[in-house]
Design an enzyme around this catalytic site. Structure first.
Site, mmCIF file in Angstrom:
data_model
loop_
_atom_site.group_PDB
_atom_site.id
_atom_site.type_symbol
_atom_site.label_atom_id
_atom_site.label_comp_id
_atom_site.label_asym_id
_atom_site.label_seq_id
_atom_site.Cartn_x
_atom_site.Cartn_y
_atom_site.Cartn_z
ATOM 1 N N ASP A 289 0.605 -36.043 -20.137
ATOM 2 C CA ASP A 289 0.371 -34.617 -20.394
ATOM 3 C C ASP A 289 0.277 -34.418 -21.915
ATOM 4 O O ASP A 289 0.399 -35.363 -22.685
ATOM 5 C CB ASP A 289 1.484 -33.745 -19.782
ATOM 6 C CG ASP A 289 0.969 -32.351 -19.397
ATOM 7 O OD1 ASP A 289 0.765 -32.085 -18.190
ATOM 8 O OD2 ASP A 289 0.732 -31.518 -20.305
ATOM 9 N N GLY B 50 -0.700 -37.451 -24.411
ATOM 10 C CA GLY B 50 -2.067 -37.832 -24.738
ATOM 11 C C GLY B 50 -3.058 -36.819 -24.232
ATOM 12 O O GLY B 50 -2.689 -35.704 -23.859
ATOM 13 N N ASP B 51 -4.326 -37.234 -24.225
ATOM 14 C CA ASP B 51 -5.417 -36.329 -23.873
ATOM 15 C C ASP B 51 -6.229 -37.003 -22.770
ATOM 16 O O ASP B 51 -6.882 -38.026 -23.013
ATOM 17 C CB ASP B 51 -6.276 -36.093 -25.128
ATOM 18 C CG ASP B 51 -7.426 -35.145 -24.858
ATOM 19 O OD1 ASP B 51 -7.638 -34.762 -23.683
ATOM 20 O OD2 ASP B 51 -8.111 -34.779 -25.831
ATOM 21 N N PHE B 52 -6.179 -36.439 -21.573
ATOM 22 C CA PHE B 52 -6.886 -37.088 -20.458
ATOM 23 C C PHE B 52 -8.407 -37.038 -20.614
ATOM 24 O O PHE B 52 -9.128 -37.700 -19.892
ATOM 25 C CB PHE B 52 -6.414 -36.587 -19.097
ATOM 26 C CG PHE B 52 -6.371 -35.081 -18.875
ATOM 27 C CD1 PHE B 52 -7.398 -34.249 -19.266
ATOM 28 C CD2 PHE B 52 -5.277 -34.520 -18.215
ATOM 29 C CE1 PHE B 52 -7.349 -32.885 -19.031
ATOM 30 C CE2 PHE B 52 -5.217 -33.146 -17.977
ATOM 31 C CZ PHE B 52 -6.259 -32.325 -18.393
ATOM 32 N N HIS C 39 -9.331 -27.806 -11.679
ATOM 33 C CA HIS C 39 -9.885 -26.443 -11.639
ATOM 34 C C HIS C 39 -9.843 -25.754 -13.010
ATOM 35 O O HIS C 39 -10.446 -24.710 -13.199
ATOM 36 C CB HIS C 39 -9.212 -25.590 -10.543
ATOM 37 C CG HIS C 39 -7.772 -25.266 -10.797
ATOM 38 N ND1 HIS C 39 -7.074 -24.372 -10.013
ATOM 39 C CD2 HIS C 39 -6.888 -25.705 -11.725
ATOM 40 C CE1 HIS C 39 -5.836 -24.272 -10.467
ATOM 41 N NE2 HIS C 39 -5.703 -25.084 -11.496
HETATM 42 C C1 LIG Z 1 -2.238 -26.215 -14.231
HETATM 43 S S1 LIG Z 1 -1.179 -27.375 -14.985
HETATM 44 C C2 LIG Z 1 -0.769 -28.443 -13.627
HETATM 45 C C3 LIG Z 1 0.489 -29.204 -13.856
HETATM 46 C C4 LIG Z 1 0.965 -30.075 -12.680
HETATM 47 N N1 LIG Z 1 -0.009 -31.086 -12.320
HETATM 48 C C5 LIG Z 1 1.334 -29.213 -11.489
HETATM 49 O O1 LIG Z 1 0.594 -29.202 -10.517
HETATM 50 O O2 LIG Z 1 2.353 -28.523 -11.548
HETATM 51 C C6 LIG Z 1 -2.339 -28.340 -15.954
HETATM 52 C C7 LIG Z 1 -1.652 -29.390 -16.803
HETATM 53 O O3 LIG Z 1 -2.640 -30.114 -17.552
HETATM 54 C C8 LIG Z 1 -2.093 -30.356 -18.855
HETATM 55 N N2 LIG Z 1 -3.198 -30.597 -19.798
HETATM 56 C C9 LIG Z 1 -4.106 -29.707 -20.251
HETATM 57 N N3 LIG Z 1 -4.976 -30.291 -21.076
HETATM 58 C C10 LIG Z 1 -4.624 -31.602 -21.142
HETATM 59 C C11 LIG Z 1 -5.173 -32.729 -21.821
HETATM 60 N N4 LIG Z 1 -6.278 -32.622 -22.576
HETATM 61 N N5 LIG Z 1 -4.571 -33.925 -21.654
HETATM 62 C C12 LIG Z 1 -3.451 -34.047 -20.887
HETATM 63 N N6 LIG Z 1 -2.901 -33.001 -20.201
HETATM 64 C C13 LIG Z 1 -3.479 -31.802 -20.341
HETATM 65 C C14 LIG Z 1 -1.319 -29.093 -19.150
HETATM 66 O O4 LIG Z 1 -0.367 -29.265 -20.186
HETATM 67 C C15 LIG Z 1 -0.690 -28.800 -17.798
HETATM 68 O O5 LIG Z 1 0.565 -29.435 -17.654
#
Ligand SMILES: C[S@@+](CC[C@H](N)C(=O)[O-])C[C@H]1O[C@@H](n2cnc3c(N)ncnc32)[C@H](O)[C@@H]1O
Length: 364
Positions: free
Chosen positions: A222, A248-250, A268
């Site tokens: 995350d 990191g950054d996915f 989404h």
């Molecule tokens: C809507 S939340 C869902 C969290 C978790 N999977 C859940 O269902 O409770 C989206 C997640 O993606 C993470 N996120 C957003 N951009 C990201 C990135 N570029 N790299 C890694 N994580 C990221 C956010 O910090 C957040 O925790």
């Protein structure tokens, strides 16, 4: 018809919430008016949560003046707020001017199993409300109202507003905690050695999976904020040894070494191009074997009785809050997966009590 007798007849057809009667009969003019007033109802619930009223009135019938003294609010407006909360069913008023949290309002308390407290704070935050007030802009232009207002995306913005970021992650984990029993029962995660939770938030879901399946290890990816919260939560759950947390950054890369890659309530948030990037990064990290598990709602191709209101509202929330995010149909998922080198193998029915399905894909 508009006759007085007709009006009386319609008023008599009422539905009840608990023991309370409300004038929200589907298909009537009043039901439509109540939907127009919907923002007032969400705002009064928000004010109650901000003032800690659900927790203060839990199992403790209290006079409005006493509550006002405790909460530091003005007595008469407090009585008017409590009356409105009772009218929408969140509170009960068993005797005149004694208010107590109703069973319907119970999830608004903070320390309750399936709390909606952070979800209330997030969805009624000025950032979300202001963005939704610009829905027309998003519909006209296709642009994210949030980005139009703030000049940046939601996640970079959260990086600079720690309080809202914490509310966001707590809200996501409130959702995850509620959905967990269905997710855990809806899929056998115990078949994997190492599960990589991509965008795993504060680790609520991965904690539950690892606790249920002691033979499984985890890796959580995350942002720096999410990773810090996940590190703390996994440690508090005694899982630090069994789970690596990666900040990191996915969109750039995803940790390798998993035999399952789990992505829940993440895709989404993103437009098609970036979804393909995230999926390709998973594909690259897992090689030619492995399983990809998407846990997301699936929008029916045609709107009908199986179309859930929360799914299509979430779709518009993605339009307003994110750059190109959306809820997707099965066909759209299939196409994005194919573009990233996967084949969609199966889609479950909605997990009980949620609009989420598990979409299982394999590398091709
Ligand atoms: C809507 S939340 C869902 C969290 C978790 N999977 C859940 O269902 O409770 C989206 C997640 O993606 C993470 N996120 C957003 N951009 C990201 C990135 N570029 N790299 C890694 N994580 C990221 C956010 O910090 C957040 O925790």
């Amino acid at each position: 018809m508009g006759t007085a007798a007709g009006q009386r007849g319609r008023r008599q057809v009422m539905t009840s919430v608990g023991e309370r009667v409300i004038s929200d009969v589907p298909g009537t003019r009043n039901a439509l008016v109540l939907r127009i007033y919907g923002f007032m109802i969400s705002q009064l619930i928000h004010t109650a949560v901000e003032l800690g009223i659900p927790d203060r009135l839990r199992d403790r019938p209290t006079a409005s003046a006493d509550l006002a003294a405790e909460a530091g609010t003005a007595p008469q407006p407090t009585h008017r707020l409590l009356r409105a909360l009772a009218a929408v069913g969140v509170l009960d008023e068993p005797e005149q001017d004694r208010f107590v949290l109703s069973s319907f309002g119970e999830p608004l308390a903070e320390n309750t199993e399936h709390s909606l407290s952070a979800i209330t704070k997030l969805f009624c935050s000025p950032e979300v409300l202001r963005s939704w007030s610009e829905l027309t802009h998003s519909i006209r232009t296709g642009e994210s109202a949030f980005e139009h207002i703030h000049g940046m995306g939601l996640f970079p913005y959260l990086g600079g507003v720690p309080e809202l970021a914490e509310t966001f992650h707590t809200a996501m984990s409130e959702n995850a905690r509620f959905e967990l029993p269905s997710i855990a029962a809806g899929y056998d995660f115990g078949q994997f050695r190492t599960i990589v939770d991509v965008g795993g938030g504060n680790g609520t879901l991965l904690s539950a999976i690892l606790t249920r399946h002691p033979g499984t290890r985890g890796v959580l990816l995350d942002t720096a904020v999410g990773a810090a919260e996940a590190t703390a939560l996994l440690a508090a759950n005694g899982l630090a040894e069994r789970c690596d947390v990666v900040a990191g950054d996915f969109l750039e890369s995803v940790p390798s070494g998993g035999d399952a890659y789990l992505i829940k309530s993440v895709l989404h948030n993103w437009d098609d191009d970036r979804v393909v990037r995230v999926l390709r990064n998973c594909r690259q990290a897992m090689g030619t074997t492995g399983t990809l598990l998407l846990i997301e709602p699936v929008v029916p191709a045609v709107t009908g009785p199986d179309t859930r209101i929360e799914t299509v509202l979430s779709d518009l929330n993605m339009l307003v809050m994110t750059a190109g995010g959306k809820e997707r149909t099965e066909r759209q998922f299939r196409e994005l997966l194919a573009a990233a080198g996967f084949i969609l193998v199966s889609v479950t029915a909605p997990l009980p009590g949620t609009d989420l399905r598990v979409l299982q894909a394999k590398p091709v």
